[in-house]
Scaffold this motif. Structure first.
Motif, PDB file in Angstrom:
ATOM      1  N   ILE A 264       0.834  -1.199   0.000  1.00  0.00           N
ATOM      2  CA  ILE A 264       0.000   0.000   0.000  1.00  0.00           C
ATOM      3  C   ILE A 264       0.874   1.257   0.000  1.00  0.00           C
ATOM      4  O   ILE A 264       0.588   2.230  -0.681  1.00  0.00           O
ATOM      5  N   GLN A 265       1.939   1.225   0.761  1.00  0.00           N
ATOM      6  CA  GLN A 265       2.882   2.351   0.798  1.00  0.00           C
ATOM      7  C   GLN A 265       3.868   2.144  -0.349  1.00  0.00           C
ATOM      8  O   GLN A 265       4.713   1.235  -0.289  1.00  0.00           O
ATOM      9  N   THR A 266       3.816   2.995  -1.334  1.00  0.00           N
ATOM     10  CA  THR A 266       4.616   2.723  -2.532  1.00  0.00           C
ATOM     11  C   THR A 266       6.118   2.844  -2.278  1.00  0.00           C
ATOM     12  O   THR A 266       6.904   2.229  -2.982  1.00  0.00           O
ATOM     13  N   HIS A 267       6.520   3.620  -1.262  1.00  0.00           N
ATOM     14  CA  HIS A 267       7.965   3.688  -1.014  1.00  0.00           C
ATOM     15  C   HIS A 267       8.505   2.366  -0.462  1.00  0.00           C
ATOM     16  O   HIS A 267       9.694   2.103  -0.588  1.00  0.00           O
ATOM     17  N   GLU A 268       7.641   1.547   0.097  1.00  0.00           N
ATOM     18  CA  GLU A 268       8.093   0.196   0.483  1.00  0.00           C
ATOM     19  C   GLU A 268       8.363  -0.650  -0.759  1.00  0.00           C
ATOM     20  O   GLU A 268       9.321  -1.421  -0.803  1.00  0.00           O
ATOM     21  N   ALA A 269       7.508  -0.482  -1.752  1.00  0.00           N
ATOM     22  CA  ALA A 269       7.723  -1.198  -3.015  1.00  0.00           C
ATOM     23  C   ALA A 269       9.019  -0.728  -3.678  1.00  0.00           C
ATOM     24  O   ALA A 269       9.764  -1.512  -4.266  1.00  0.00           O
ATOM     25  N   TYR A 270       9.277   0.571  -3.563  1.00  0.00           N
ATOM     26  CA  TYR A 270      10.529   1.147  -4.089  1.00  0.00           C
ATOM     27  C   TYR A 270      11.726   0.550  -3.346  1.00  0.00           C
ATOM     28  O   TYR A 270      12.696   0.101  -3.959  1.00  0.00           O
ATOM     29  N   GLY A 271      11.614   0.541  -2.027  1.00  0.00           N
ATOM     30  CA  GLY A 271      12.689  -0.012  -1.191  1.00  0.00           C
ATOM     31  C   GLY A 271      13.011  -1.454  -1.542  1.00  0.00           C
ATOM     32  O   GLY A 271      14.165  -1.880  -1.458  1.00  0.00           O
ATOM     33  N   GLY A 272      12.014  -2.178  -1.998  1.00  0.00           N
ATOM     34  CA  GLY A 272      12.212  -3.583  -2.342  1.00  0.00           C
ATOM     35  C   GLY A 272      12.827  -3.811  -3.710  1.00  0.00           C
ATOM     36  O   GLY A 272      13.071  -4.949  -4.119  1.00  0.00           O
ATOM     37  N   CYS A 273      13.070  -2.752  -4.450  1.00  0.00           N
ATOM     38  CA  CYS A 273      13.562  -2.866  -5.834  1.00  0.00           C
ATOM     39  C   CYS A 273      14.824  -2.089  -6.123  1.00  0.00           C
ATOM     40  O   CYS A 273      15.527  -2.389  -7.081  1.00  0.00           O
ATOM     41  N   VAL A 274      15.056  -1.056  -5.357  1.00  0.00           N
ATOM     42  CA  VAL A 274      16.009  -0.038  -5.796  1.00  0.00           C
ATOM     43  C   VAL A 274      17.456  -0.528  -5.741  1.00  0.00           C
ATOM     44  O   VAL A 274      18.331   0.053  -6.384  1.00  0.00           O
ATOM     45  N   ASN A 275      17.698  -1.648  -5.040  1.00  0.00           N
ATOM     46  CA  ASN A 275      19.072  -2.171  -5.055  1.00  0.00           C
ATOM     47  C   ASN A 275      19.492  -2.589  -6.462  1.00  0.00           C
ATOM     48  O   ASN A 275      20.664  -2.534  -6.803  1.00  0.00           O
ATOM     49  N   GLN A 276      18.541  -2.981  -7.289  1.00  0.00           N
ATOM     50  CA  GLN A 276      18.868  -3.329  -8.684  1.00  0.00           C
ATOM     51  C   GLN A 276      19.485  -2.136  -9.410  1.00  0.00           C
ATOM     52  O   GLN A 276      20.414  -2.268 -10.184  1.00  0.00           O
ATOM     53  N   ARG A 277      18.907  -0.962  -9.143  1.00  0.00           N
ATOM     54  CA  ARG A 277      19.393   0.243  -9.804  1.00  0.00           C
ATOM     55  C   ARG A 277      20.702   0.710  -9.177  1.00  0.00           C
ATOM     56  O   ARG A 277      21.657   1.025  -9.876  1.00  0.00           O
ATOM     57  N   TYR A 278      20.746   0.718  -7.841  1.00  0.00           N
ATOM     58  CA  TYR A 278      21.881   1.322  -7.149  1.00  0.00           C
ATOM     59  C   TYR A 278      23.116   0.427  -7.203  1.00  0.00           C
ATOM     60  O   TYR A 278      24.224   0.898  -7.433  1.00  0.00           O
TER      61      TYR A 278
ATOM     62  N   ILE B 212      21.193  -2.921 -17.676  1.00  0.00           N
ATOM     63  CA  ILE B 212      19.962  -2.132 -17.792  1.00  0.00           C
ATOM     64  C   ILE B 212      18.997  -2.594 -16.707  1.00  0.00           C
ATOM     65  O   ILE B 212      18.978  -3.767 -16.339  1.00  0.00           O
ATOM     66  N   VAL B 213      18.227  -1.640 -16.218  1.00  0.00           N
ATOM     67  CA  VAL B 213      17.316  -1.951 -15.121  1.00  0.00           C
ATOM     68  C   VAL B 213      15.912  -1.469 -15.477  1.00  0.00           C
ATOM     69  O   VAL B 213      15.748  -0.439 -16.144  1.00  0.00           O
ATOM     70  N   ARG B 214      14.936  -2.262 -15.081  1.00  0.00           N
ATOM     71  CA  ARG B 214      13.530  -1.865 -15.233  1.00  0.00           C
ATOM     72  C   ARG B 214      13.307  -0.616 -14.395  1.00  0.00           C
ATOM     73  O   ARG B 214      13.721  -0.567 -13.228  1.00  0.00           O
ATOM     74  N   SER B 215      12.643   0.388 -14.954  1.00  0.00           N
ATOM     75  CA  SER B 215      12.409   1.631 -14.214  1.00  0.00           C
ATOM     76  C   SER B 215      11.631   1.361 -12.934  1.00  0.00           C
ATOM     77  O   SER B 215      10.733   0.518 -12.909  1.00  0.00           O
ATOM     78  N   MET B 216      11.962   2.112 -11.890  1.00  0.00           N
ATOM     79  CA  MET B 216      11.237   2.040 -10.618  1.00  0.00           C
ATOM     80  C   MET B 216       9.924   2.795 -10.802  1.00  0.00           C
ATOM     81  O   MET B 216       9.838   3.997 -10.558  1.00  0.00           O
TER      82      MET B 216
ATOM     83  N   ARG C 256       4.313  12.935   5.195  1.00  0.00           N
ATOM     84  CA  ARG C 256       3.863  11.766   4.424  1.00  0.00           C
ATOM     85  C   ARG C 256       2.636  12.105   3.591  1.00  0.00           C
ATOM     86  O   ARG C 256       1.515  12.053   4.067  1.00  0.00           O
ATOM     87  N   PRO C 257       2.853  12.487   2.355  1.00  0.00           N
ATOM     88  CA  PRO C 257       1.709  12.708   1.457  1.00  0.00           C
ATOM     89  C   PRO C 257       1.207  11.383   0.893  1.00  0.00           C
ATOM     90  O   PRO C 257       1.865  10.357   1.039  1.00  0.00           O
ATOM     91  N   ASP C 258       0.066  11.440   0.266  1.00  0.00           N
ATOM     92  CA  ASP C 258      -0.448  10.272  -0.435  1.00  0.00           C
ATOM     93  C   ASP C 258       0.623   9.803  -1.419  1.00  0.00           C
ATOM     94  O   ASP C 258       1.180  10.608  -2.163  1.00  0.00           O
ATOM     95  N   SER C 259       0.902   8.508  -1.429  1.00  0.00           N
ATOM     96  CA  SER C 259       2.053   8.039  -2.203  1.00  0.00           C
ATOM     97  C   SER C 259       1.686   7.303  -3.479  1.00  0.00           C
ATOM     98  O   SER C 259       2.571   6.830  -4.197  1.00  0.00           O
ATOM     99  N   GLN C 260       0.393   7.187  -3.766  1.00  0.00           N
ATOM    100  CA  GLN C 260       0.000   6.303  -4.876  1.00  0.00           C
ATOM    101  C   GLN C 260       0.552   6.727  -6.236  1.00  0.00           C
ATOM    102  O   GLN C 260       0.885   5.900  -7.072  1.00  0.00           O
ATOM    103  N   ARG C 261       0.620   8.020  -6.485  1.00  0.00           N
ATOM    104  CA  ARG C 261       1.072   8.482  -7.800  1.00  0.00           C
ATOM    105  C   ARG C 261       2.555   8.862  -7.837  1.00  0.00           C
ATOM    106  O   ARG C 261       3.069   9.207  -8.892  1.00  0.00           O
ATOM    107  N   TYR C 262       3.222   8.817  -6.693  1.00  0.00           N
ATOM    108  CA  TYR C 262       4.576   9.365  -6.621  1.00  0.00           C
ATOM    109  C   TYR C 262       5.517   8.716  -7.635  1.00  0.00           C
ATOM    110  O   TYR C 262       6.230   9.407  -8.368  1.00  0.00           O
ATOM    111  N   PHE C 263       5.498   7.400  -7.695  1.00  0.00           N
ATOM    112  CA  PHE C 263       6.467   6.726  -8.565  1.00  0.00           C
ATOM    113  C   PHE C 263       6.063   6.729 -10.045  1.00  0.00           C
ATOM    114  O   PHE C 263       6.811   6.275 -10.894  1.00  0.00           O
TER     115      PHE C 263
END
Lengths: 458, 458
Positions: free
Chosen positions: A162-176, A191-195, A413-420
């Motif tokens: 539900i919190q999209t930054h958690e979904a980001y946290g679970g992926c961003v090591n691929q990019r970094y 190459i990495v799939r966009s976050m 903490r704003p609504d995070s649904q559209r952030y990414f």
């Protein structure tokens, strides 16, 4: 007589202000920002007249000048620039990529270099592709399967979080970390799939590292759009022999001089207790950085404007800090924390807005239970403004370094649904920010700061 | 033996489902809609393949067919159409308006006829303008100042109200009643500032009434954009003698046959207790009605799909009702309530989604304290999904007529900040709806219905 009368008037006005209830002050704050706010106008200038503000760029320099000038106009007690050296990475010409299914038969791919990446050779690179979802998979494949190839990291953001930054946290090591990991096994590019939680055609950039990899071992690293990641993955399932070509000529230049922009209203009773609100002035270069983090910048400026405008004369000193270089180095935040420590400045609370200019939902706090309980005792004051989220959790990259065992650091903490949908991509632009949502965020930050000023910390 | 084994399996599966905690069921619901939902795909079709769906239009007819077909595919226990006669108003050629400062010197104005308005004469009307903010002002000016003129209602939505539908409530009488009020004093036409919190160039339509005004006394009524309202007001301050011209050839045709679309999963234990979820299938004609109320339609359909998909076999009957003609008549809602009454159907709960497909914040309930307290006891279950708003208040136009002194009627309450940017305007389109926000709304509605099914009402 006239003088006495004037003094009496002043006293009456002051008494009147202090006799206001918290409910009344919050109402005034929200009223002012929603009917007479400056944040949206500032963001318009920052986004549409200045544009992207990557550290070391002309945009970043102009943003320093503009925000300093605007803070100067607010009649604060002090406004200054804090020098800091920042990295300068430049994208160069627009990147280009295609999938080659047969010699001469190609599909264009939407791609962008990751921030900090090296260039490809000037003619680009073309190689077979190895798709993986995790570093463990990469390790299992080993050198035999990876050497000379391009590694394609394709673990999507998890849609059910539900919190999209958690979904980001679970992926961003691929990019970094992707390049460092793939280079171990002899990959020639990554190459990495966009976050991004949406399926669309926009590549999302962001920072990556080479750790201590020697220069000659550094491999070019780029992001492709989610749609292209889906297509590439499907094509690979049909034919392992397809190739990817990409070309980028980004480069890391020498560090350059830049600045954090700081404004202060000095406290009337406890001037040595600092309350900080901030966002980061730099942005990625693809959009104009309206959500990340133009919004946080103008909301933080608005907090001090609202203190002045609503006649809140703080007992403690309140500072707005517009940090430079959050995106690819955090140099501004480190510099600010370092100097604050040297000067023994007591930051009792530091609040960052760096999660987009969307409808505010509340705050996330790093603090003791006693301080958290105090915050919870204020929760009812925010209810009329539909602010319900008060939780312990991460604060913000720029205020993190200010954490001590006594103080409170927090993140809006704003609504995070559209952030990414917009994060680090070319559609992070002014039109994606709603005026009211932005203003409600500024009002919410101001309300919290007013309460910390009045009641202090535990 | 095989039969016994199969029966045992079924029993085990059933037992397994009922042994799930509420937390687990909600998790399953949200997981399913966020990773495998149908609402966004349905909305894409409704918005981009069908488009606007004003009552009596081809779009409305096609929407009836499409949604019935899609409900048929879900394997519900019953799907049917409920006939209802609806008004048919058509806009005709695009409206045209300008401000004339001197003969021959004109400024174009963005205008649209209000729904239900009569046309202007075929050459349009041109007259001096009287600006007012309230009906009281109108009355004070009286016939002497108004006769033969165009009345311009220019009371803006109040920006400091946090709930934007309250700001709408404080303005909409200008649009709905403006013509009747102005006609009393001999005005020849009415224009109203669009119900929009933003300043932009889009006129927003919406319903208006002539009450029992005889046909020959009905005056044309239109909305102009907020930017144009500001400009016109400023121009009037500079020069009272400017004129407004506008032309529209909308007309009210004869009522036509249409339908509510209804689907049902029949309850296993209390089939005569009905739970209803719904939205309205018709929309205004300027955009494609994605937020108002395509979102509510597809979310309500998704509730029943999720019941099936998550293996929730309801004890009570659950119905999805896609109401026709909410926008300009409420005929579908009245018809449904009338037949429900005739058949003595016990609707224990009715939930409407008609406030846009934005991030859900919670619900607003019309019900007894006992029922409200039961809902509050469920509140903690929604917290992981950032659903915090549980208040008493209005429900929805279509479910309102089902209210009894025993049951619960409710409205989904999404974030409202951007709603009136799009409401009844040409930018109420699919691209303004975020997939995750829409899906979270559907999940939230489903979760509430699951709980009402399990625990009933008080």
């Amino acid at each position: 007589m006239l003088k006495t009368y004037a003094l009496l008037c002043c006293l009456l006005i002051a008494t009147n202000f202090y006799s206001q209830t918290d409910e009344e002050v919050l109402k005034k704050i929200y009223y002012n920002t929603l009917t007479n706010g400056k944040s949206y106008e500032w963001l318009n200038y920052l986004s549409n007249q200045i544009g992207s503000r990557l550290s070391g760029s002309l945009g970043a320099e102009r943003a320093v000048d503009f925000t300093k000038e605007e803070l100067d106009k607010l009649g604060l007690d002090q406004v200054w620039l804090q020098p800091v050296m920042v990295p300068k990475w430049v994208r160069g010409a627009k990147e280009y990529a295609y999938i080659e299914t047969k010699p001469g038969k190609t599909n264009i791919v939407n791609i962008c270099a990751l921030g900090g990446s090296v260039a490809t050779p000037s003619l680009g690179i073309k190689a077979h592709i190895v798709e993986v979802k995790t570093f463990e998979e990469l390790e299992a494949l080993g050198k035999a399967n990876i050497e000379g190839k391009i590694v394609f990291f394709n673990r999507p953001m998890q849609a059910d979080l539900i919190q999209t930054h958690e979904a980001y946290g679970g992926c961003v090591n691929q990019r970094y970390q992707g390049a460092v990991q793939a280079a171990k096994y002899g990959a020639i590019g990554v190459i990495v799939r966009s976050m991004n939680l949406r399926l669309d055609d926009l590549p999302h950039t962001g920072s990556m590292t080479y750790d201590d990899l020697p220069v000659e071992k550094r491999i070019p690293s780029a992001a492709i759009s989610t749609n292209d990641a889906e297509i590439l993955s499907t094509m690979l399932q049909l034919d392992k022999n397809i190739k990817l070509y990409f070309k980028q000529n980004c480069q890391q230049l020498k560090d350059v001089q830049s600045y954090n922009v700081i404004g202060e209203i000095t406290g009337s009773q406890y001037p040595k207790e600092y309350m900080l609100v901030g966002g980061h002035l730099d942005s990625w270069d693809l959009g104009d950085g309206s959500h990340d983090d133009g919004a946080g910048v103008v909301q933080s400026m608005e907090v001090l404007r609202l203190f002045k405008e609503c006649g809140i004369k703080p007992k403690r000193s309140i500072r707005v800090v517009l940090f430079m270089n959050e995106e690819n180095g955090l140099r501004g935040a480190k510099k600010y924390a370092e100097e604050a420590k040297q000067k023994n400045e007591n930051h009792i609370v530091a609040l960052e807005s760096d999660a987009g200019g969307f409808t505010p939902r509340g705050f996330s706090f790093e603090c003791s239970d006693a301080n958290f309980n105090q915050v919870l005792s204020w929760q009812h004051l925010f209810k009329p403004y539909l602010i319900h989220y008060f939780e312990k959790g991460g604060s913000g990259s720029d205020v993190g370094p200010l954490k001590t065992d006594k103080n409170v650091v927090a993140g809006l903490r704003p609504d995070s649904q559209r952030y990414f949908d917009h994060h680090h991509a070319s559609n992070d632009t002014f039109d994606a920010v709603n005026k009211r949502e932005l203003e409600l965020g500024a009002g919410t930050m101001t309300a919290l700061m007013y309460l910390f000023d009045k009641y202090g910390i535990k």
